[in-house]
Motif scaffolding. Structure first.
Motif, PDB file in Angstrom:
ATOM      1  N   LEU A   1       0.860  -1.183   0.000  1.00 47.69           N
ATOM      2  CA  LEU A   1       0.000   0.000   0.000  1.00 47.69           C
ATOM      3  C   LEU A   1       0.897   1.233   0.000  1.00 47.69           C
ATOM      4  O   LEU A   1       0.982   1.973   0.982  1.00 47.69           O
ATOM      5  CB  LEU A   1      -0.937  -0.015   1.208  1.00 47.69           C
ATOM      6  N   SER A   2       1.608   1.392  -1.115  1.00 47.33           N
ATOM      7  CA  SER A   2       2.576   2.477  -1.230  1.00 47.33           C
ATOM      8  C   SER A   2       2.826   2.794  -2.696  1.00 47.33           C
ATOM      9  O   SER A   2       2.437   2.039  -3.587  1.00 47.33           O
ATOM     10  CB  SER A   2       3.900   2.062  -0.558  1.00 47.33           C
ATOM     11  N   ILE A   3       3.474   3.923  -2.903  1.00 47.56           N
ATOM     12  CA  ILE A   3       4.084   4.198  -4.191  1.00 47.56           C
ATOM     13  C   ILE A   3       5.579   4.056  -3.944  1.00 47.56           C
ATOM     14  O   ILE A   3       6.105   4.578  -2.955  1.00 47.56           O
ATOM     15  CB  ILE A   3       3.700   5.570  -4.769  1.00 47.56           C
ATOM     16  N   ASP A   4       6.239   3.271  -4.780  1.00 44.48           N
ATOM     17  CA  ASP A   4       7.649   2.949  -4.563  1.00 44.48           C
ATOM     18  C   ASP A   4       8.486   3.546  -5.678  1.00 44.48           C
ATOM     19  O   ASP A   4       8.266   3.250  -6.855  1.00 44.48           O
ATOM     20  CB  ASP A   4       7.864   1.429  -4.550  1.00 44.48           C
ATOM     21  N   TYR A   5       9.438   4.383  -5.297  1.00 47.79           N
ATOM     22  CA  TYR A   5      10.387   4.964  -6.238  1.00 47.79           C
ATOM     23  C   TYR A   5      11.655   4.130  -6.131  1.00 47.79           C
ATOM     24  O   TYR A   5      12.329   4.154  -5.107  1.00 47.79           O
ATOM     25  CB  TYR A   5      10.659   6.429  -5.898  1.00 47.79           C
ATOM     26  N   THR A   6      11.963   3.382  -7.179  1.00 49.79           N
ATOM     27  CA  THR A   6      13.032   2.384  -7.110  1.00 49.79           C
ATOM     28  C   THR A   6      14.053   2.619  -8.208  1.00 49.79           C
ATOM     29  O   THR A   6      13.689   2.901  -9.345  1.00 49.79           O
ATOM     30  CB  THR A   6      12.431   0.970  -7.267  1.00 49.79           C
ATOM     31  N   VAL A   7      15.331   2.483  -7.847  1.00 49.03           N
ATOM     32  CA  VAL A   7      16.414   2.511  -8.825  1.00 49.03           C
ATOM     33  C   VAL A   7      17.195   1.204  -8.671  1.00 49.03           C
ATOM     34  O   VAL A   7      17.408   0.720  -7.566  1.00 49.03           O
ATOM     35  CB  VAL A   7      17.335   3.740  -8.646  1.00 49.03           C
ATOM     36  N   ILE A   8      17.559   0.630  -9.805  1.00 52.10           N
ATOM     37  CA  ILE A   8      18.387  -0.570  -9.786  1.00 52.10           C
ATOM     38  C   ILE A   8      19.833  -0.088  -9.686  1.00 52.10           C
ATOM     39  O   ILE A   8      20.339   0.588 -10.586  1.00 52.10           O
ATOM     40  CB  ILE A   8      18.167  -1.435 -11.052  1.00 52.10           C
ATOM     41  N   LEU A   9      20.497  -0.427  -8.584  1.00 54.02           N
ATOM     42  CA  LEU A   9      21.872   0.014  -8.365  1.00 54.02           C
ATOM     43  C   LEU A   9      22.878  -0.903  -9.047  1.00 54.02           C
ATOM     44  O   LEU A   9      23.897  -0.437  -9.544  1.00 54.02           O
ATOM     45  CB  LEU A   9      22.175   0.093  -6.869  1.00 54.02           C
ATOM     46  N   SER A  10      22.600  -2.209  -9.027  1.00 55.08           N
ATOM     47  CA  SER A  10      23.501  -3.156  -9.681  1.00 55.08           C
ATOM     48  C   SER A  10      22.712  -4.377 -10.125  1.00 55.08           C
ATOM     49  O   SER A  10      21.676  -4.701  -9.565  1.00 55.08           O
ATOM     50  CB  SER A  10      24.648  -3.565  -8.746  1.00 55.08           C
ATOM     51  N   GLY A  11      23.214  -5.023 -11.173  1.00 58.82           N
ATOM     52  CA  GLY A  11      22.538  -6.193 -11.717  1.00 58.82           C
ATOM     53  C   GLY A  11      21.316  -5.792 -12.515  1.00 58.82           C
ATOM     54  O   GLY A  11      21.222  -4.675 -13.026  1.00 58.82           O
ATOM     55  N   GLU A  12      20.372  -6.724 -12.588  1.00 64.06           N
ATOM     56  CA  GLU A  12      19.110  -6.473 -13.281  1.00 64.06           C
ATOM     57  C   GLU A  12      18.042  -7.343 -12.658  1.00 64.06           C
ATOM     58  O   GLU A  12      18.328  -8.329 -11.986  1.00 64.06           O
ATOM     59  CB  GLU A  12      19.226  -6.741 -14.774  1.00 64.06           C
ATOM     60  N   ILE A  13      16.784  -6.949 -12.893  1.00 60.83           N
ATOM     61  CA  ILE A  13      15.652  -7.667 -12.312  1.00 60.83           C
ATOM     62  C   ILE A  13      14.500  -7.652 -13.316  1.00 60.83           C
ATOM     63  O   ILE A  13      14.353  -6.703 -14.085  1.00 60.83           O
ATOM     64  CB  ILE A  13      15.218  -7.016 -10.965  1.00 60.83           C
ATOM     65  N   VAL A  14      13.710  -8.720 -13.309  1.00 58.99           N
ATOM     66  CA  VAL A  14      12.504  -8.766 -14.128  1.00 58.99           C
ATOM     67  C   VAL A  14      11.328  -8.468 -13.203  1.00 58.99           C
ATOM     68  O   VAL A  14      11.138  -9.150 -12.186  1.00 58.99           O
ATOM     69  CB  VAL A  14      12.324 -10.140 -14.813  1.00 58.99           C
ATOM     70  N   CYS A  15      10.556  -7.429 -13.554  1.00 60.59           N
ATOM     71  CA  CYS A  15       9.331  -7.086 -12.832  1.00 60.59           C
ATOM     72  C   CYS A  15       8.191  -7.762 -13.579  1.00 60.59           C
ATOM     73  O   CYS A  15       8.019  -7.549 -14.778  1.00 60.59           O
ATOM     74  CB  CYS A  15       9.141  -5.576 -12.782  1.00 60.59           C
TER      75      CYS A  15
END
Length: 171
Positions: free
Chosen positions: A96-110
């Motif tokens: 129950l949030s708004i999330d401001y996210t930055v990928i610092l290293s690697g990669e991810i599949v959303c």
């Protein structure tokens, strides 16, 4: 270079504050201990700051941060990292949030519950708006994500409120 969560170093946190006369000082310089709610081989979380309200007080004592999954209070904010090891995944969930996210290293599949997927790499950003989502690290290296999570109103569609999902430890 110590590391308890992966091949990535643990995060150093530097905090500033004020003396009674208003002089700026450093109040903390250390490495917080990562939290491993799913065991030592699972994802880890490091919470750097949280506040139950916004605007945040810059004179309140620095909060004690317990070992819990990062979730902001309804009118608050949390600042944290998540490390997801190579080949690991986080189950479908909603906050129950708004999330401001930055990928610092690697990669991810959303992955969204619609089945849509996007790969997000180091230096790229995600604004997660209360959607049901999962993370899957299909790469060969740990992904570190930095997030500022701000409490948000519940999403109500056709009279139905979309609730937060509680993530349980995998069996």
């Amino acid at each position: 270079m110590s590391s308890t969560s992966s091949q990535l170093p643990d995060a150093r946190l530097v905090v500033t504050g004020h003396t009674a006369d208003g002089t700026s000082v450093f109040t903390y310089d250390d490495t917080p201990t990562p939290f491993f709610p799913f065991g030592p081989a699972g994802s880890s979380f490091t919470t750097f700051h949280a506040s139950s309200t916004v605007p945040v007080s810059n004179t309140a004592p620095f909060p004690e941060l317990g070992n819990t999954l990062p979730r902001p209070p309804p009118e608050g904010v949390i600042f944290c990292t998540t490390d997801i090891r190579a080949g690991s995944r986080a189950p479908m969930h909603r906050t129950l949030s708004i999330d401001y996210t930055v990928i610092l290293s690697g990669e991810i599949v959303c992955i969204l519950d619609s089945g849509e997927e996007r790969t997000v790499k180091a230096g790229e950003f995600i604004v997660q708006r209360g959607t049901n989502h999962a993370w899957h690290n299909r790469s060969e290296e740990t992904c570190r994500m930095l997030a500022v999570m701000v409490g948000a109103e519940k999403i109500v569609l056709d009279g139905k409120a979309l609730e937060e999902t509680v993530i349980k430890k995998p069996e």
